[in-house]
Design a protein around this motif. Structure first.
Motif, PDB file in Angstrom:
ATOM      1  N   UNK A  79       0.916  -1.189   0.046  1.00 56.38           N
ATOM      2  CA  UNK A  79       0.051   0.034   0.073  1.00 56.38           C
ATOM      3  C   UNK A  79       1.067   1.193   0.010  1.00 56.38           C
ATOM      4  N   UNK A  80       1.863   1.196   1.037  1.00 57.35           N
ATOM      5  CA  UNK A  80       2.878   2.515   0.730  1.00 57.35           C
ATOM      6  C   UNK A  80       3.424   2.496  -0.522  1.00 57.35           C
ATOM      7  N   UNK A  81       3.964   1.433  -1.021  1.00 61.37           N
ATOM      8  CA  UNK A  81       4.490   1.649  -2.438  1.00 61.37           C
ATOM      9  C   UNK A  81       3.596   1.999  -3.425  1.00 61.37           C
ATOM     10  N   UNK A  82       2.385   1.441  -3.591  1.00 60.04           N
ATOM     11  CA  UNK A  82       1.136   2.097  -4.505  1.00 60.04           C
ATOM     12  C   UNK A  82       1.103   3.723  -4.283  1.00 60.04           C
ATOM     13  N   UNK A  83       1.023   4.195  -2.934  1.00 59.12           N
ATOM     14  CA  UNK A  83       1.138   5.488  -2.735  1.00 59.12           C
ATOM     15  C   UNK A  83       2.102   6.355  -3.309  1.00 59.12           C
ATOM     16  N   UNK A  84       3.370   5.644  -2.960  1.00 58.13           N
ATOM     17  CA  UNK A  84       4.613   6.434  -3.601  1.00 58.13           C
ATOM     18  C   UNK A  84       4.768   6.372  -5.064  1.00 58.13           C
ATOM     19  N   UNK A  85       4.421   5.463  -5.700  1.00 59.30           N
ATOM     20  CA  UNK A  85       4.434   5.503  -7.048  1.00 59.30           C
ATOM     21  C   UNK A  85       3.552   6.495  -7.788  1.00 59.30           C
ATOM     22  N   UNK A  86       2.040   6.308  -7.091  1.00 57.49           N
ATOM     23  CA  UNK A  86       1.243   7.553  -7.638  1.00 57.49           C
ATOM     24  C   UNK A  86       1.901   8.835  -7.477  1.00 57.49           C
ATOM     25  N   UNK A  87       2.203   9.139  -6.224  1.00 57.78           N
ATOM     26  CA  UNK A  87       2.755  10.506  -6.248  1.00 57.78           C
ATOM     27  C   UNK A  87       3.790  10.986  -6.965  1.00 57.78           C
ATOM     28  N   UNK A  88       4.779   9.926  -7.406  1.00 59.67           N
ATOM     29  CA  UNK A  88       5.856   9.910  -8.411  1.00 59.67           C
ATOM     30  C   UNK A  88       5.394  10.383  -9.810  1.00 59.67           C
ATOM     31  N   UNK A  89       4.246   9.334 -10.266  1.00 57.23           N
ATOM     32  CA  UNK A  89       3.560   9.706 -11.619  1.00 57.23           C
ATOM     33  C   UNK A  89       2.736  11.284 -11.495  1.00 57.23           C
ATOM     34  N   UNK A  90       2.306  11.544 -10.443  1.00 54.01           N
ATOM     35  CA  UNK A  90       1.685  12.734 -10.327  1.00 54.01           C
ATOM     36  C   UNK A  90       2.566  13.986 -10.453  1.00 54.01           C
ATOM     37  N   UNK A  91       3.719  13.740  -9.799  1.00 54.42           N
ATOM     38  CA  UNK A  91       4.671  14.925 -10.021  1.00 54.42           C
ATOM     39  C   UNK A  91       5.438  14.817 -11.220  1.00 54.42           C
ATOM     40  N   UNK A  92       5.535  13.887 -11.607  1.00 58.75           N
ATOM     41  CA  UNK A  92       6.156  13.897 -13.043  1.00 58.75           C
ATOM     42  C   UNK A  92       5.503  14.412 -14.194  1.00 58.75           C
ATOM     43  N   UNK A  93       4.045  14.134 -13.875  1.00 55.80           N
ATOM     44  CA  UNK A  93       3.013  14.744 -14.836  1.00 55.80           C
ATOM     45  C   UNK A  93       2.932  16.211 -14.643  1.00 55.80           C
ATOM     46  N   UNK A  94       3.171  16.527 -13.348  1.00 54.33           N
ATOM     47  CA  UNK A  94       3.181  18.290 -12.864  1.00 54.33           C
ATOM     48  C   UNK A  94       4.351  18.874 -13.659  1.00 54.33           C
ATOM     49  N   UNK A  95       5.489  18.233 -13.657  1.00 50.05           N
ATOM     50  CA  UNK A  95       6.688  18.835 -14.148  1.00 50.05           C
ATOM     51  C   UNK A  95       6.664  18.803 -15.678  1.00 50.05           C
ATOM     52  N   UNK A  96       5.780  18.391 -16.195  1.00 52.80           N
ATOM     53  CA  UNK A  96       5.452  18.317 -17.732  1.00 52.80           C
ATOM     54  C   UNK A  96       4.765  19.765 -18.296  1.00 52.80           C
ATOM     55  N   UNK A  97       5.243  20.767 -18.397  1.00 51.01           N
ATOM     56  CA  UNK A  97       4.597  21.929 -18.717  1.00 51.01           C
ATOM     57  C   UNK A  97       4.390  22.357 -20.323  1.00 51.01           C
ATOM     58  N   UNK A  98       3.089  22.448 -20.576  1.00 51.54           N
ATOM     59  CA  UNK A  98       2.763  22.813 -22.054  1.00 51.54           C
ATOM     60  C   UNK A  98       3.650  23.921 -22.494  1.00 51.54           C
ATOM     61  N   UNK A  99       3.668  24.066 -23.638  1.00 51.28           N
ATOM     62  CA  UNK A  99       4.236  25.393 -24.227  1.00 51.28           C
ATOM     63  C   UNK A  99       3.521  26.673 -23.906  1.00 51.28           C
ATOM     64  N   UNK A 100       4.099  27.552 -23.079  1.00 54.99           N
ATOM     65  CA  UNK A 100       3.172  28.695 -22.833  1.00 54.99           C
ATOM     66  C   UNK A 100       2.663  29.411 -23.925  1.00 54.99           C
ATOM     67  N   UNK A 101       1.130  29.832 -23.574  1.00 57.03           N
ATOM     68  CA  UNK A 101       0.617  30.623 -24.352  1.00 57.03           C
ATOM     69  C   UNK A 101       1.146  31.996 -24.936  1.00 57.03           C
ATOM     70  N   UNK A 102       1.746  32.350 -23.610  1.00 56.31           N
ATOM     71  CA  UNK A 102       2.574  33.880 -23.784  1.00 56.31           C
ATOM     72  C   UNK A 102       3.570  33.831 -24.792  1.00 56.31           C
ATOM     73  N   UNK A 103       4.507  32.750 -24.771  1.00 58.93           N
ATOM     74  CA  UNK A 103       5.433  32.584 -25.641  1.00 58.93           C
ATOM     75  C   UNK A 103       4.880  32.509 -27.017  1.00 58.93           C
ATOM     76  N   UNK A 104       3.537  31.765 -27.363  1.00 61.59           N
ATOM     77  CA  UNK A 104       3.050  32.006 -28.559  1.00 61.59           C
ATOM     78  C   UNK A 104       2.739  32.999 -28.976  1.00 61.59           C
ATOM     79  N   UNK A 105       2.105  34.112 -28.252  1.00 62.86           N
ATOM     80  CA  UNK A 105       1.711  35.385 -28.900  1.00 62.86           C
ATOM     81  C   UNK A 105       2.865  36.092 -28.964  1.00 62.86           C
ATOM     82  N   UNK A 106       3.930  36.057 -28.175  1.00 61.45           N
ATOM     83  CA  UNK A 106       5.248  36.690 -28.457  1.00 61.45           C
ATOM     84  C   UNK A 106       5.888  36.327 -29.793  1.00 61.45           C
ATOM     85  N   UNK A 107       5.777  35.144 -30.230  1.00 56.85           N
ATOM     86  CA  UNK A 107       6.097  34.713 -31.334  1.00 56.85           C
ATOM     87  C   UNK A 107       5.644  35.348 -32.597  1.00 56.85           C
TER      88      UNK A 107
END
Length: 246
Positions: free
Chosen positions: A203-231
């Motif tokens: 159970x502790x391992x499942x929670x740990x792996x879920x948190x790892x996947x969530x953190x990894x997902x949060x670190x994947x930032x889409x290309x900012x719209x601001x940058x697109x407008x500036x371009x």
């Protein structure tokens, strides 16, 4: 003697005659040596060689081979002086076939129908329990899903089983497979990670792996719209400059 057939029969027999992890590692080492020698009825194996193949001490090897002999997996006899012991491997697949033949013969000879039904029901229940046990046996799970394991890897699996538990070792193997990895080094990397985090239950391992996947997902930032407008603004300015120059 068929190597793969003997390994399958070995794990089938473990259900009714379990062994310590040291005895399992020693059996695999002896099978490996006998295979290289051409499946002789008797062969010698120095303790030093067995120690190198299994990672076991000489004392543990002596205890493990006594366990294997007592439970009918091997035969051996020691020799005087510094000469290596002589070993013989029991054909477990042949024993299984003999048992099946004997049971069939008994049924054909005419046993009481009630006794036969009870026997079949009991056998079915035992097979179902065996399927569950096989699913939780790390050594067999590795052989079935990763391929043939060397005695060294089998000993490493035994070490992690003693340190983390069978269920956690199998969970690490399943995670490796889900990530497309089929190397034990990847499984061991997962186990070391869980061990460093002091994760001791599923159970502790499942929670740990879920948190790892969530953190990894949060670190994947889409290309900012601001940058697109500036371009777009830069492109528009360049277009205007080009029109002005012309």
């Amino acid at each position: 003697m068929n190597y793969l057939r003997e390994i399958n029969a070995f794990y089938d027999r473990l259900e009714s005659s379990p062994l310590s992890s040291s005895a399992i590692a020693l059996w695999h080492a002896l099978m490996h040596i006998n295979n290289k020698s051409g499946w002789k009825e008797e062969f010698s194996a120095p303790n030093l060689t067995l120690s190198l193949k299994t990672g076991l001490s000489e004392r543990t090897i002596r205890n493990a081979r006594n366990e294997l002999k007592t439970k009918g997996y091997i035969g051996f006899r020691t020799r005087t002086g510094n000469r290596a012991a002589i070993y013989s491997m029991m054909s477990l697949s042949a024993n299984n076939a003999g048992n099946l033949s004997g049971n069939a013969s008994d049924n054909l000879s005419g046993s009481v129908s009630g006794t036969s039904s009870a026997y079949l029901n009991k056998t079915k229940e035992k097979e179902e329990e065996g399927d569950k046990a096989r699913g939780e046996n790390p050594h067999q799970f590795f052989q079935e899903n990763f391929g043939m394991a060397s005695p060294y890897i089998l000993e490493c699996i035994s070490y992690w089983c003693e340190d983390m538990g069978d269920e956690i070792v199998v969970a690490a193997m399943k995670l490796a497979l889900s990530n497309g990895a089929r190397a034990f080094s990847y499984v061991e990397k997962i186990l070391k990670d869980w061990s460093s985090e002091n994760l001791k239950d599923l159970e502790a391992i499942r929670m740990y792996e879920r948190q790892r996947r969530k953190a990894k997902s949060n670190n994947t930032i889409p290309f900012p719209k601001r940058s697109s407008r500036k371009t777009l603004e830069v492109i528009e300015e360049l277009r205007k400059e080009g029109a002005h120059d012309s």
